[in-house]
Write a protein that holds these residues in place. Structure first.
Motif, PDB file in Angstrom:
ATOM      1  N   VAL A   7     -21.501 -11.115 -34.262  1.00 40.30           N
ATOM      2  CA  VAL A   7     -21.509 -10.813 -32.875  1.00 40.30           C
ATOM      3  C   VAL A   7     -21.254 -12.414 -32.426  1.00 40.30           C
ATOM      4  N   PHE A   8     -22.113 -13.216 -32.987  1.00 44.82           N
ATOM      5  CA  PHE A   8     -22.218 -14.562 -32.231  1.00 44.82           C
ATOM      6  C   PHE A   8     -21.396 -15.619 -33.032  1.00 44.82           C
ATOM      7  N   ASN A   9     -20.961 -15.202 -34.243  1.00 42.96           N
ATOM      8  CA  ASN A   9     -20.268 -16.422 -35.024  1.00 42.96           C
ATOM      9  C   ASN A   9     -18.876 -15.864 -35.415  1.00 42.96           C
ATOM     10  N   TYR A  10     -18.629 -14.774 -35.633  1.00 41.67           N
ATOM     11  CA  TYR A  10     -17.172 -14.257 -35.833  1.00 41.67           C
ATOM     12  C   TYR A  10     -16.279 -13.802 -34.856  1.00 41.67           C
ATOM     13  N   LEU A  11     -17.081 -12.973 -33.906  1.00 39.14           N
ATOM     14  CA  LEU A  11     -16.405 -12.325 -32.857  1.00 39.14           C
ATOM     15  C   LEU A  11     -15.944 -13.484 -31.692  1.00 39.14           C
ATOM     16  N   PRO A  12     -16.440 -14.439 -31.461  1.00 38.75           N
ATOM     17  CA  PRO A  12     -16.147 -15.367 -30.617  1.00 38.75           C
ATOM     18  C   PRO A  12     -14.803 -16.439 -31.203  1.00 38.75           C
ATOM     19  N   ILE A  13     -14.574 -16.266 -32.548  1.00 33.93           N
ATOM     20  CA  ILE A  13     -13.390 -16.629 -33.006  1.00 33.93           C
ATOM     21  C   ILE A  13     -11.958 -16.087 -32.413  1.00 33.93           C
ATOM     22  N   TRP A  14     -12.208 -14.910 -31.793  1.00 37.41           N
ATOM     23  CA  TRP A  14     -10.962 -14.470 -31.170  1.00 37.41           C
ATOM     24  C   TRP A  14     -10.452 -15.361 -29.834  1.00 37.41           C
ATOM     25  N   GLY A  15     -11.711 -15.741 -29.442  1.00 38.79           N
ATOM     26  CA  GLY A  15     -11.346 -16.854 -28.102  1.00 38.79           C
ATOM     27  C   GLY A  15     -10.629 -18.057 -28.338  1.00 38.79           C
ATOM     28  N   TRP A  16     -10.223 -18.202 -29.776  1.00 37.82           N
ATOM     29  CA  TRP A  16      -9.395 -19.481 -30.092  1.00 37.82           C
ATOM     30  C   TRP A  16      -8.082 -19.358 -29.531  1.00 37.82           C
ATOM     31  N   LYS A  55      -5.643 -17.918 -17.678  1.00 32.64           N
ATOM     32  CA  LYS A  55      -6.024 -17.866 -16.391  1.00 32.64           C
ATOM     33  C   LYS A  55      -7.112 -16.609 -16.285  1.00 32.64           C
ATOM     34  N   PRO A  56      -8.562 -16.953 -15.931  1.00 29.54           N
ATOM     35  CA  PRO A  56      -9.488 -15.818 -16.009  1.00 29.54           C
ATOM     36  C   PRO A  56      -9.163 -14.348 -15.357  1.00 29.54           C
ATOM     37  N   TYR A 116     -13.934 -32.215 -19.478  1.00 34.08           N
ATOM     38  CA  TYR A 116     -12.764 -31.985 -19.174  1.00 34.08           C
ATOM     39  C   TYR A 116     -12.048 -30.841 -19.223  1.00 34.08           C
ATOM     40  N   GLY A 117     -12.873 -29.808 -19.837  1.00 26.74           N
ATOM     41  CA  GLY A 117     -12.137 -28.405 -19.855  1.00 26.74           C
ATOM     42  C   GLY A 117     -13.016 -27.228 -18.931  1.00 26.74           C
ATOM     43  N   ILE A 118     -14.282 -27.046 -19.305  1.00 24.84           N
ATOM     44  CA  ILE A 118     -14.830 -25.967 -18.465  1.00 24.84           C
ATOM     45  C   ILE A 118     -15.002 -26.248 -16.986  1.00 24.84           C
ATOM     46  N   ASN A 119     -15.656 -27.422 -16.994  1.00 19.74           N
ATOM     47  CA  ASN A 119     -16.052 -27.787 -15.574  1.00 19.74           C
ATOM     48  C   ASN A 119     -15.031 -28.045 -14.656  1.00 19.74           C
ATOM     49  N   ILE A 120     -13.504 -28.023 -14.922  1.00 19.99           N
ATOM     50  CA  ILE A 120     -12.522 -28.419 -13.915  1.00 19.99           C
ATOM     51  C   ILE A 120     -11.573 -27.328 -14.010  1.00 19.99           C
ATOM     52  N   GLY A 121     -12.286 -26.284 -15.085  1.00 12.90           N
ATOM     53  CA  GLY A 121     -11.233 -24.938 -15.004  1.00 12.90           C
ATOM     54  C   GLY A 121     -10.110 -24.816 -16.099  1.00 12.90           C
ATOM     55  N   ARG A 122     -10.243 -26.172 -16.819  1.00  8.62           N
ATOM     56  CA  ARG A 122      -8.979 -26.219 -17.862  1.00  8.62           C
ATOM     57  C   ARG A 122      -9.665 -25.481 -19.087  1.00  8.62           C
ATOM     58  N   PHE A 123      -9.888 -24.167 -19.107  1.00  2.00           N
ATOM     59  CA  PHE A 123     -10.344 -23.452 -20.105  1.00  2.00           C
ATOM     60  C   PHE A 123      -9.530 -23.468 -21.583  1.00  2.00           C
ATOM     61  N   SER A 124      -8.377 -23.518 -21.414  1.00  2.00           N
ATOM     62  CA  SER A 124      -7.383 -23.740 -22.757  1.00  2.00           C
ATOM     63  C   SER A 124      -7.570 -24.938 -23.432  1.00  2.00           C
ATOM     64  N   GLY A 168     -10.458 -26.787 -23.024  1.00  2.00           N
ATOM     65  CA  GLY A 168     -11.498 -26.984 -23.617  1.00  2.00           C
ATOM     66  C   GLY A 168     -11.635 -26.323 -25.004  1.00  2.00           C
ATOM     67  N   THR A 169     -11.023 -25.156 -24.985  1.00  2.00           N
ATOM     68  CA  THR A 169     -10.981 -24.485 -26.276  1.00  2.00           C
ATOM     69  C   THR A 169     -10.107 -25.155 -27.297  1.00  2.00           C
ATOM     70  N   ALA A 170      -9.331 -25.861 -26.901  1.00  2.00           N
ATOM     71  CA  ALA A 170      -8.598 -26.737 -27.966  1.00  2.00           C
ATOM     72  C   ALA A 170      -9.401 -27.865 -28.501  1.00  2.00           C
ATOM     73  N   ILE A 171     -10.283 -28.487 -27.629  1.00  2.00           N
ATOM     74  CA  ILE A 171     -11.172 -29.326 -28.122  1.00  2.00           C
ATOM     75  C   ILE A 171     -12.165 -28.917 -29.143  1.00  2.00           C
ATOM     76  N   SER A 172     -12.740 -27.515 -28.555  1.00  2.00           N
ATOM     77  CA  SER A 172     -13.796 -27.055 -29.523  1.00  2.00           C
ATOM     78  C   SER A 172     -13.204 -26.557 -30.660  1.00  2.00           C
ATOM     79  N   MET A 173     -12.031 -25.969 -30.753  1.00  2.00           N
ATOM     80  CA  MET A 173     -11.302 -25.675 -31.890  1.00  2.00           C
ATOM     81  C   MET A 173     -10.919 -27.040 -33.112  1.00  2.00           C
ATOM     82  N   PHE A 174     -10.544 -27.817 -32.612  1.00  2.00           N
ATOM     83  CA  PHE A 174     -10.445 -28.780 -33.046  1.00  2.00           C
ATOM     84  C   PHE A 174     -11.603 -29.638 -33.964  1.00  2.00           C
TER      85      PHE A 174
END
Length: 326
Positions: free
Chosen positions: A50-59, A67-68, A285-293, A295-301
């Motif tokens: 649930v906490f390690n593999y399922l969130p990979i879908w968010g990549w 857009k939420p 530069y991702g979550i706080n200003i609403g650029r979720f994609s 921020g996800t790219a940074i975390s994925m990198f």
């Protein structure tokens, strides 16, 4: 009728019964026999999924203009646009520099000091004193970084800070230093703070490995005339080599994924160019200003590079020391 008799000293191999071949135990049969062990591990497996593999879908958000308010099928796919923007941003390379600098300093200090501290504790003779030192050393691990940051800031303060008072009393400096306002001091402050907080806790696993070394090896070394330092070099350190190798590989895997708690708590607007790391960059530069994609790219990198570093470290260690974690 002529009968054949075995010669003296020989044996009739055909008359010796062969042991029955062991059948391979089926997986489901093993599950049934060890059902209680599998049931005990089931909550951990579910938690891991649930906490390690399922969130990979968010990549997938890294390849979208997320857009939420829209569903997954209504999202606009943009390919590698977010990664192109990431690698074209000068701020990204500044943040990457800070991350690598602090992680390398933390790797060197956080790897060598706990080993030395564990060996030092092992050499202490007084049991009560040894237990007292060990307990006091790992207690800071349970202190929140909010509290630690407050203590460090107060100690390094220009007005009434302990560090400045000591340096002034020893005539090392002529006027107080603004440690928390100068970026050149920040990496060292973070590394020293983390060392103070985690050394005792990290040394526990090395102490556990040292206790598993056969005591007869030390007795034989003393009989041969080996002193303490020779025993440490030839018995203690080789005895915990496997533990050192495994923890080193895992530390290298987390080289750029160092989190942001320390930097966030100790940072201020004057040292931002030295304190911002990748995880904090993704947050700002991702979550706080609403650029979720973005921020996800940074975390994925960060995650992909961590996996690559882990595999490289494991491969190199496997070839050089025959130690591996996979």
């Amino acid at each position: 009728m002529e009968t054949l008799s075995a010669k003296p000293g020989t044996r009739n191999e055909s008359a010796i019964p062969k042991p029955p071949k062991k059948r391979k135990q089926g997986f489901w049969k093993s599950v049934v026999q060890q059902k209680y062990l599998y049931l005990m591990s089931l909550p951990f497996v579910i938690w891991l999924f649930v906490f390690n593999y399922l969130p990979i879908w968010g990549w997938t958000m890294a390849f979208q203009n997320y857009k939420p308010a829209k569903s997954f099928t209504d999202q606009k796919w943009v390919g590698f646009k977010n990664f192109v923007e990431l690698f074209q941003d000068e701020r990204f390379y500044l943040v990457l520099r800070n991350t690598l600098a602090m992680s390398l300093m933390g790797l060197v200090v956080g790897f060598i000091v706990p080993i030395a501290f564990a060996v030092f504790l092992n050499e202490l003779r007084g049991k009560h004193f040894k237990r007292t030192v060990q307990t006091v050393s790992y207690l800071p691990h349970f202190v929140s970084w909010v509290v630690v940051a407050g203590i460090i800031t107060k100690m390094l303060s220009r007005d009434g800070g302990v560090v400045n008072d000591i340096l002034l009393s020893l005539n090392i400096i002529n006027e107080p230093i603004q440690f928390m306002a100068e970026g050149k001091w920040f990496w060292g402050i973070v590394t020293a703070s983390d060392m103070w907080k985690e050394t005792g806790w990290n040394a526990i696993i090395y102490l556990a490995a040292i206790t598993g070394i056969d005591k007869e090896l030390y007795e034989a070394a003393r009989v041969d005339g080996a002193g303490r330092f020779r025993q440490i070099w030839n018995i203690t350190l080789p005895g915990i080599r496997t533990t050192i190798s495994v923890l080193l590989i895992m530390s290298i895997g987390h080289l750029i994924g160092i989190g942001f708690e320390k930097q966030f708590q100790l940072s201020n607007s004057l040292v931002t160019d030295y304190s911002e790391v990748l995880d904090l960059y993704a947050l700002n530069y991702g979550i706080n200003i609403g650029r979720f994609s973005y921020g996800t790219a940074i975390s994925m990198f960060t995650s992909v590079v961590s996996i690559i570093l882990l595999l490289l470290a494991n491969g190199i260690m496997k070839k050089t020391t025959k130690e591996s974690i996979m």
